[in-house]
Design a protein around this motif. Structure first.
Motif, PDB file in Angstrom:
ATOM      1  N   GLU A  61      31.517   2.772  21.142  1.00 58.20           N
ATOM      2  CA  GLU A  61      31.176   3.542  19.953  1.00 58.20           C
ATOM      3  C   GLU A  61      29.817   3.064  19.451  1.00 58.20           C
ATOM      4  O   GLU A  61      29.549   1.861  19.392  1.00 58.20           O
ATOM      5  N   SER A 103      41.788   0.049  21.499  1.00 58.08           N
ATOM      6  CA  SER A 103      41.333   1.018  20.509  1.00 58.08           C
ATOM      7  C   SER A 103      39.984   0.621  19.914  1.00 58.08           C
ATOM      8  O   SER A 103      39.723  -0.560  19.661  1.00 58.08           O
ATOM      9  N   ASP A 105      39.075   2.201  17.074  1.00 57.77           N
ATOM     10  CA  ASP A 105      39.246   2.663  15.700  1.00 57.77           C
ATOM     11  C   ASP A 105      38.940   1.496  14.757  1.00 57.77           C
ATOM     12  O   ASP A 105      39.703   0.526  14.682  1.00 57.77           O
ATOM     13  N   HIS A 107      36.484   0.109  11.012  1.00 59.60           N
ATOM     14  CA  HIS A 107      35.730   0.474   9.826  1.00 59.60           C
ATOM     15  C   HIS A 107      34.864  -0.706   9.399  1.00 59.60           C
ATOM     16  O   HIS A 107      35.211  -1.872   9.614  1.00 59.60           O
TER      17      HIS A 107
END
Length: 217
Positions: A61, A103, A105, A107
């Protein structure tokens, strides 16, 4: 000479293997950091962007910063979050993974260092180091006022859903006008955090940053 070449040949055989090239996002890299569990791989670039890779399928990412480029990064002992420092900010960022690897995922949360802002008048962070227990954080910063210039700030760190650093004090190097060039924590010192610093005055000094729980153990 023969012995030297023989040892070199053995070394080459030991590291020989099949590599997997990564063909995306690793141009003009300024910093690389593996997570302690080897589940993730952090790669920062000079343009203020950085990549988080997971090492199961090697997907990534892309993240970007508005606070300059990444000057330092350090994983927590469990490899579930990473602290990131930026060249034009005295606020750190912490990337928290919401679920288990592989993962991506995650923040990003700000980690404020209010005393550093109010005391030093610096414009950004130069380097960070986080000890292997996650209890001590060392931070160097650029410029600063006359009193706090060239020091290393030491923080006590609490880790829960967020990272909470508390300023313990500052380290000043030996000699005239010392500046920290590089520093690192000893990863296996059982008595507590142990920080080694190379100063611009030519000295390498090791500082025991022992905490009360270790002293009472």
């Amino acid at each position: 000479m023969r012995a030297h070449h023989s040892q070199y040949g053995i070394l080459l055989k030991q590291v020989k293997g099949v590599g997997t090239p990564i063909r995306r996002g690793l141009g003009k890299i300024s910093l690389l950091k593996w997570s302690p569990t080897r589940d993730y791989f952090f790669a920062a670039k000079f343009d203020g962007t950085f990549y988080l890779w997971e090492t199961n399928t090697w997907t990534s990412e892309l993240w970007s910063s508005t606070s300059g480029f990444v000057t330092g990064a350090a994983w927590d002992p469990n490899g579930r979050m990473i602290l990131i420092a930026f060249s034009e900010s005295l606020t750190l960022g912490s990337v928290h993974f919401a679920t288990k690897p592989p993962s991506l995922d995650a923040h990003l949360l700000p980690v404020d260092l209010p005393e550093l802002k109010s005391l030093t008048n610096s414009g950004g962070i130069e380097k960070i180091a986080w000890d292997a227990t996650g209890e001590r954080l060392a931070v160097s910063y650029k410029d600063g006022n006359e009193v706090y210039k060239g020091l290393i700030a030491i923080y006590d760190v609490k880790r829960a859903t967020i990272i909470t650093p508390s300023l313990v004090g500052f380290i000043r190097g030996p000699g005239e006008d010392p500046k920290p060039l590089t520093f690192s924590f000893h990863d296996k010192y059982k008595q507590g955090p142990l920080l080694s610093v190379v100063w611009s005055t030519g000295c390498c000094v090791t500082y025991p940053l022992l905490i009360r729980s270790h002293l009472l153990a």
